[in-house]
Write a protein that holds these residues in place. Structure first.
Motif, PDB file in Angstrom:
ATOM      1  N   ARG A  27       1.214  -0.681   0.072  1.00 34.52           N
ATOM      2  CA  ARG A  27      -0.307   0.518  -0.230  1.00 34.52           C
ATOM      3  C   ARG A  27       0.873   1.438  -0.168  1.00 34.52           C
ATOM      4  O   ARG A  27       0.652   2.302  -0.308  1.00 34.52           O
ATOM      5  N   TYR A  30       2.266   2.224  -3.457  1.00 34.59           N
ATOM      6  CA  TYR A  30       1.385   2.828  -4.346  1.00 34.59           C
ATOM      7  C   TYR A  30       0.719   4.802  -3.726  1.00 34.59           C
ATOM      8  O   TYR A  30       0.835   5.431  -4.312  1.00 34.59           O
ATOM      9  N   GLN A  31       1.381   4.525  -2.448  1.00 40.09           N
ATOM     10  CA  GLN A  31       0.871   5.725  -2.219  1.00 40.09           C
ATOM     11  C   GLN A  31       2.391   7.260  -2.197  1.00 40.09           C
ATOM     12  O   GLN A  31       2.236   7.919  -2.178  1.00 40.09           O
ATOM     13  N   SER A  37      -4.455   3.051  -4.345  1.00 41.22           N
ATOM     14  CA  SER A  37      -3.944   1.815  -3.842  1.00 41.22           C
ATOM     15  C   SER A  37      -4.700   1.178  -3.771  1.00 41.22           C
ATOM     16  O   SER A  37      -5.657   1.309  -3.107  1.00 41.22           O
ATOM     17  N   CYS A  80     -10.801  -3.210   0.684  1.00 43.64           N
ATOM     18  CA  CYS A  80     -10.552  -2.079  -0.699  1.00 43.64           C
ATOM     19  C   CYS A  80     -11.765  -1.411  -0.447  1.00 43.64           C
ATOM     20  O   CYS A  80     -12.889  -2.017  -0.107  1.00 43.64           O
ATOM     21  N   ASP A  85     -10.529  -3.201  -7.056  1.00 45.06           N
ATOM     22  CA  ASP A  85      -9.539  -3.320  -6.490  1.00 45.06           C
ATOM     23  C   ASP A  85      -8.921  -4.718  -5.927  1.00 45.06           C
ATOM     24  O   ASP A  85      -7.817  -5.376  -5.683  1.00 45.06           O
TER      25      ASP A  85
END
Length: 224
Positions: A27, A30-31, A37, A80, A85
Motif C-alpha cells: 500500500r 502505491y502511495q 492503492s 478494499c 480492487d
C-alpha cells in the motif's frame, strides 16, 4: 495432544505479523507513487484456542492433522474500496514469490446462500524459526468495506443463534447483503469521481502538513 498452545501458535503469529507488514508495504508503494492503492487497510489475527478446538470438533479435524487440515489458524484480511480492487489485489498476490497459493474461493462471483461475499485465498507461507524454516498455512480474505460490515454483523449474530437463524432474520440479512453489494456497485460507477476527490483531499492535507512542519521549523530556528 497439543500441550503448549502458546508454543504451537507462535509460528502462526509470526506469519500474520510478517504478512501484515508486507501487505501494508505494498500500500505504501502505491502511495509513494501517488497512485490509487487497491489496498485500503490490512488486519490479521491468530485464531483463539477455544475457536480452534470448537472447529476441530465441528469439522472432525484430528489433532495430528491440525497443521495440514485447518487453513485459517493464521488469518489476514485485506480491505478494499472497490470490488475491482479485490481482483487487482488477487493478481498482485499471484505474482508474489514469497507465498504459494494453494486454493482460491471467489464468494463474490459465487455468493453464498446467506449473502456472504468475500474472496478467500489459502496460502503456504514460510517463516524462519531458530529451528529452521516452517511452512504455515494462512487464509487471506479480501473484501470491500461494505462486505466486511455485513460479514462482521452476520458473524456476531451467528454466535448468538449458533447458525440457526430465524427465517425472517435470514431473509433480512440476505436483503442487507444485496443492499451492501448494490452500494459497492454504485461506488464503482462513480469510481473516477471518488478517486479524483480523494487525490485533491490528499494533496490538500499533505500541503497543510508541510506548511505546519515549515512553521514549526521556523519557530525552532527563531528560538536558537
Amino acid at each position: 495432544m497439543v500441550e503448549d498452545w502458546q508454543h504451537f501458535l507462535l509460528p502462526y503469529q509470526q506469519a500474520v505479523n510478517e504478512l501484515k507488514v508486507k501487505l501494508r508495504g505494498m500500500r505504501k508503494q502505491y502511495q509513494d507513487q501517488a497512485q490509487h492503492s487497491p489496498i485500503e487497510f490490512v488486519t490479521g489475527r491468530v485464531k483463539p484456542v477455544d475457536s480452534i478446538k470448537e472447529k476441530m470438533v465441528r469439522r472432525h479435524v484430528a489433532e495430528d492433522r491440525l497443521e495440514q487440515d485447518m487453513q485459517d489458524i493464521a488469518g489476514v484480511r485485506i480491505m478494499c474500496q472497490f470490488v475491482e480492487d479485490i481482483y487487482e489485489v488477487v493478481d498482485l498476490l499471484r505474482e508474489r514469490s514469497d507465498i504459494n497459493i494453494l486454493e482460491e474461493r471467489d464468494y463474490i462471483s459465487n455468493v453464498k446462500p446467506s449473502g456472504y461475499r468475500s474472496y478467500h485465498i489459502v496460502v503456504e507461507y514460510p517463516v524462519q524459526l531458530i529451528t529452521g524454516e516452517k511452512k504455515i498455512l494462512a487464509e487471506i480474505q479480501i473484501r470491500t468495506l461494505a462486505m466486511n460490515f455485513w460479514a462482521t454483523i452476520e458473524h456476531s449474530l451467528n454466535y448468538k443463534y449458533q447458525g440457526a437463524f430465524p427465517s425472517d432474520l435470514s431473509a433480512r440479512l440476505k436483503s442487507a447483503a444485496e443492499a451492501a453489494f448494490k452500494l459497492d456497485n454504485e461506488m464503482s460507477e462513480i469510481r473516477e469521481e471518488i478517486q479524483e476527490a480523494q487525490n485533491l483531499f490528499s494533496y490538500s492535507k499533505n500541503s497543510d502538513w508541510s506548511q505546519q512542519n515549515s512553521t514549526q521549523e521556523n519557530q525552532q530556528e527563531n528560538k536558537q
